[in-house]
Write a protein that holds these residues in place. Structure first.
Motif, short mmCIF file in Angstrom:
data_model
loop_
_atom_site.label_atom_id
_atom_site.label_comp_id
_atom_site.label_asym_id
_atom_site.label_seq_id
_atom_site.Cartn_x
_atom_site.Cartn_y
_atom_site.Cartn_z
N LEU B 136 0.84 -1.20 0.00
CA LEU B 136 0.00 0.00 0.00
C LEU B 136 0.88 1.25 0.00
CD1 LEU B 136 -3.01 0.23 -0.08
CD2 LEU B 136 -3.01 0.72 2.36
N LEU B 139 2.48 1.67 -3.36
CA LEU B 139 1.51 2.06 -4.38
C LEU B 139 1.07 3.50 -4.22
CD1 LEU B 139 -1.20 -0.62 -5.10
CD2 LEU B 139 0.01 0.79 -6.72
N SER B 140 1.06 3.99 -2.98
CA SER B 140 0.46 5.31 -2.77
C SER B 140 1.50 6.37 -2.50
CB SER B 140 -0.56 5.24 -1.65
OG SER B 140 0.06 4.72 -0.50
N VAL B 141 1.98 6.44 -1.28
CA VAL B 141 2.78 7.58 -0.86
C VAL B 141 4.01 7.76 -1.74
CG1 VAL B 141 4.00 8.61 1.06
CG2 VAL B 141 1.98 7.24 1.47
N SER B 143 4.54 6.69 -4.72
CA SER B 143 4.36 6.84 -6.16
C SER B 143 3.86 8.23 -6.51
CB SER B 143 3.41 5.77 -6.69
OG SER B 143 2.20 5.84 -5.99
N LEU B 144 3.93 9.13 -5.56
CA LEU B 144 3.54 10.52 -5.84
C LEU B 144 4.53 11.16 -6.80
CD1 LEU B 144 2.61 11.74 -2.29
CD2 LEU B 144 1.10 11.24 -4.19
N PRO B 145 4.09 12.19 -7.52
CA PRO B 145 5.04 12.91 -8.38
C PRO B 145 6.21 13.45 -7.57
CG PRO B 145 2.81 13.61 -8.85
CD PRO B 145 2.73 12.71 -7.66
N GLU B 146 7.38 13.50 -8.19
CA GLU B 146 8.59 13.89 -7.47
C GLU B 146 8.47 15.28 -6.88
OE1 GLU B 146 8.59 13.21 -10.70
OE2 GLU B 146 9.52 11.25 -10.93
N PHE B 147 7.72 16.17 -7.57
CA PHE B 147 7.69 17.54 -7.04
C PHE B 147 6.83 17.63 -5.79
CE2 PHE B 147 4.17 17.53 -10.04
CZ PHE B 147 3.19 18.27 -9.41
N VAL B 148 5.83 16.74 -5.66
CA VAL B 148 5.02 16.75 -4.44
C VAL B 148 5.86 16.28 -3.26
CG1 VAL B 148 2.98 15.81 -3.32
CG2 VAL B 148 2.90 16.41 -5.72
N LEU B 151 8.59 18.96 -2.52
CA LEU B 151 8.11 20.14 -1.80
C LEU B 151 7.73 19.81 -0.37
CD1 LEU B 151 6.05 21.90 -4.56
CD2 LEU B 151 8.05 22.77 -3.40
N TYR B 207 9.54 1.35 -7.14
CA TYR B 207 9.99 0.57 -8.28
C TYR B 207 10.67 -0.73 -7.86
CZ TYR B 207 10.05 2.69 -12.93
OH TYR B 207 9.76 3.11 -14.17
N ARG B 210 8.89 -3.40 -5.50
CA ARG B 210 7.84 -4.19 -6.14
C ARG B 210 8.44 -5.27 -7.04
NH1 ARG B 210 2.55 -1.09 -7.71
NH2 ARG B 210 1.90 -3.20 -7.39
N SER B 264 15.11 10.90 -15.96
CA SER B 264 13.99 11.83 -16.09
C SER B 264 13.49 12.31 -14.74
CB SER B 264 12.86 11.20 -16.90
OG SER B 264 12.44 10.01 -16.29
N VAL B 268 12.93 16.77 -12.59
CA VAL B 268 11.97 17.43 -11.71
C VAL B 268 12.59 17.72 -10.36
CG1 VAL B 268 9.70 17.24 -10.68
CG2 VAL B 268 10.12 16.23 -12.90
#
Lengths: 307, 326
Positions: B136, B139-141, B143-148, B151, B207, B210, B264, B268
């Motif tokens: 979980l 899958l969640s925390v 896998s957030l976008p790198e900028f979130v 920041l 990554y 999993r 890539s 960011v």
């Protein structure tokens, strides 16, 4: 389509939805995605200030949201340094991310599966050559390619109102569609390779059916599960990419209420003044990304179980 | 083995050719005139545009321009930047690449051991509580976008928690911005590397753990595991001697995938933290419309990715004698 076939398909869909919703994580994810979809469609009716750039409010008001008392107040998420209502902007921002990521995914899945199915069915040198080109395309990271493409296309100046300018306004959508075509094509191709040796395809060939009939009526129905999984995965990557491009300043232009852009506009020194103007759009992005991930994980599980 | 090597190298060169063609033609064939863009858009006179055009060699036929450009690139002549006051492209890119590589190294050192451990725990306890929690989380925390995540680390950790009494007692803290001078030494840069590396680690965790989990689960189902258990070998040594040895073989591939992702992902992260790496250079180059610099940066990235993948394939084949080389 006769009625028994139709009811069989409805039953299959119901089974699929049942498996998807049985897992609490995927049920939660799916529910959240539909919640955001609802905001995206009816956002302009739901937002207290339908104009995202309405500046008639006091600047830098703290959020009035009171979760304990279940009260929204005048400005639930506060106002930003230009006196715009953050709550309305977050609601209105759902539309663009869904439109860009959703349409981009749909286009790439349609084009990619047509190309991939044809490659797999036809085989031979055509497949070999195009397959190598696809492998080469995938060696360049998607974000790098997207940045380069968006950066260049947006900097070209077109006549205002011409079709090129119209296209350049939707550049992120187009770039997403183009970037994901090879990825989808690769999946469709490998599924088609597997299906084309089955008897029903051979039977259709012996009947003398044309190629498009064999590809779309014989092979496509068996490949749809794999394509659905790929489409949901693409959608989650597309949401991620749209948010990242918006944040990097390569997506929507100011003053549009794009979540990534709002996060970028309110970081750094501005964060000390109006932390809520960054926190709420960032939270919206985080929730949507998590929800889409959980949903696509659930879709993958449901499809695997169905087979 | 020879046949495998030959095929792998042919593929390598073919891919290199296609991607270089694409990078070149995308930037040249798209509607619009790079010379006019450099000269300053619509206001530029035709004479100015023509002068820039001949300076850049844009009057030659396209295939010839491509050959010239690729030859120059492979020969190490990457031209001068327009955006950075005429600095040499190669010096600029090499310096920024070294910085990015430092960041990537710290991120890999943090993330690979941690995510292998998490992946193994999740795999050994499939569908039990530890696995559910780890899955979980990945899958969640993470896998957030790198900028979130970036920041969050800046605004909450660097500006909030780390100034507290605990950090002062320990005598260290994380700077909220990583905008260090581009020519700083690794040691000088190190304090500024932790937070961006941690942001990259979070994403890599998802990554690698999993993939590791899937590998462990797959190995556990093999017959030899049951045989070993039935022979009376203790569970611990079945896991350590047999399962993990086989399950961790793909780690080489995993690290290669991580490096590809880092290229890539770091764009960011470097932008968020203001770190002077290759990614932030790319964004600056695109914003300032420096086509030659953009082309060189993308080519360098593709080169790194292709060499990493080539190396991973060869290492994997060398480590795993069961792989059919043919």
């Amino acid at each position: 389509m006769n009625s028994s076939l139709f009811s069989r398909q409805v039953a299959a869909l119901r089974r699929f939805a049942g498996v998807l919703l049985r897992h609490p994580q995927s049920a939660l994810g799916t529910a959240l995605v539909f919640f955001f979809l609802f905001l995206a469609i009816f956002g302009s009716g739901l937002a207290p200030y339908p104009n995202p750039n309405d500046q008639r409010h006091d600047v830098r008001l703290s959020p009035t949201l009171d979760i304990g008392a279940l009260q929204l107040g005048a400005h639930p998420f506060g106002t930003d340094r230009l006196g715009r209502d953050v709550y309305s902007r977050v609601i209105l921002g759902a539309g663009s991310i869904f439109r860009i990521a959703g349409l981009g995914t749909v286009i790439s899945v349609l084009v990619g599966s047509a190309v991939g199915l044809y490659m797999g069915y036809r085989g031979g040198w055509f497949d070999e050559l195009l397959g190598r080109v696809i492998d080469a395309l995938l060696a360049i990271p998607a974000l790098l390619l997207a940045l380069v493409l968006v950066g260049i296309i947006r900097n070209l100046d077109f006549e205002i109102g011409s079709w090129q300018a119209e296209l350049a306004d939707n550049v992120v959508l187009l770039v997403i569609a183009v970037l994901y075509v090879p990825v989808v094509a690769r999946v469709a191709r490998s599924s088609a390779l597997d299906i084309k040796t089955r008897e029903f395809v051979e039977a259709a060939e012996i009947r003398g059916e044309p190629t498009y009939y064999i590809i779309f009526r014989e092979i496509l129905p068996s490949v749809i599960p794999a394509l659905v999984v790929e489409a949901s995965l693409r959608f989650s990557y597309a949401i991620f990419l749209v948010a990242s491009l918006g944040f990097l300043g390569f997506g929507a232009r100011p003053p549009s209420p794009d979540w990534g852009l709002m996060v970028n506009e309110n970081r750094g020194g501005f964060y000390q003044l109006t932390p809520w103007a960054l926190d709420f759009p960032a939270l919206a992005i985080a929730l949507l990304v998590i929800a889409v991930n959980l949903m696509s994980d659930g879709i993958r599980r449901a499809v695997q179980k169905g087979n | 083995m020879l046949k495998f090597l030959r095929r792998r190298f042919v593929f390598f060169f073919f891919t290199y050719l296609i991607s270089s063609l694409m990078i070149f033609f995308l930037l040249r064939v798209l509607p619009g005139d790079p010379a006019r863009v450099i000269a300053g858009g619509r206001e530029a006179t035709d004479q100015q545009v023509e002068q820039i055009r001949s300076e850049l060699g844009l009057n030659a036929p396209l295939p010839q321009q491509y050959v010239n450009w690729l030859g120059n690139f492979l020969g190490g002549d990457w031209g001068k930047t327009i955006a950075f006051r005429g600095a040499d492209n190669r010096e600029l890119i090499v310096q920024r690449s070294v910085n990015s590589a430092r960041l990537a190294l710290v991120a890999l050192l943090l993330s690979v051991p941690l995510s292998l451990v998490l992946g193994i725990i999740a795999g050994l306890r499939e569908n039990k509580l530890p696995d559910v929690i780890i899955s979980l989380l990945t899958l969640s925390v993470v896998s957030l976008p790198e900028f979130v995540t970036g920041l969050f680390l800046i605004n909450i950790v660097a500006l909030g928690w780390v100034r507290g009494p605990l950090a002062e007692a320990l005598g260290w803290w994380f700077p909220s911005s990583s905008a260090v001078p581009a020519n700083a030494s690794f040691y000088e840069m190190l304090p500024a590397l932790w937070l961006p590396a941690f942001a990259a680690t979070l994403v890599l965790l998802a990554y690698i753990s999993r993939l590791t989990r899937a590998g462990v689960i797959e190995e556990l189902k093999r017959d030899y595991v049951r045989t070993a258990a039935l022979k009376g070998i203790p569970y611990r040594s079945v896991i350590v001697r047999h399962v993990l040895r086989n399950a961790l073989l793909p780690t080489v591939t995993v690290i290669a995938i991580s490096i590809t992702w880092l290229i890539s992902g770091l764009v960011v992260i470097e932008y968020v933290f203001g770190f002077p790496g290759l990614g932030s250079l790319l964004i600056a180059a695109i914003e300032r419309r420096d086509l030659l610099l953009v082309q060189s940066i993308v080519m360098v990235s593709v080169t790194v990715i292709l060499f990493t993948n080539l190396f991973a394939d060869l290492a994997y084949a060398a480590l795993n004698p069961r792989i059919k080389l043919g």
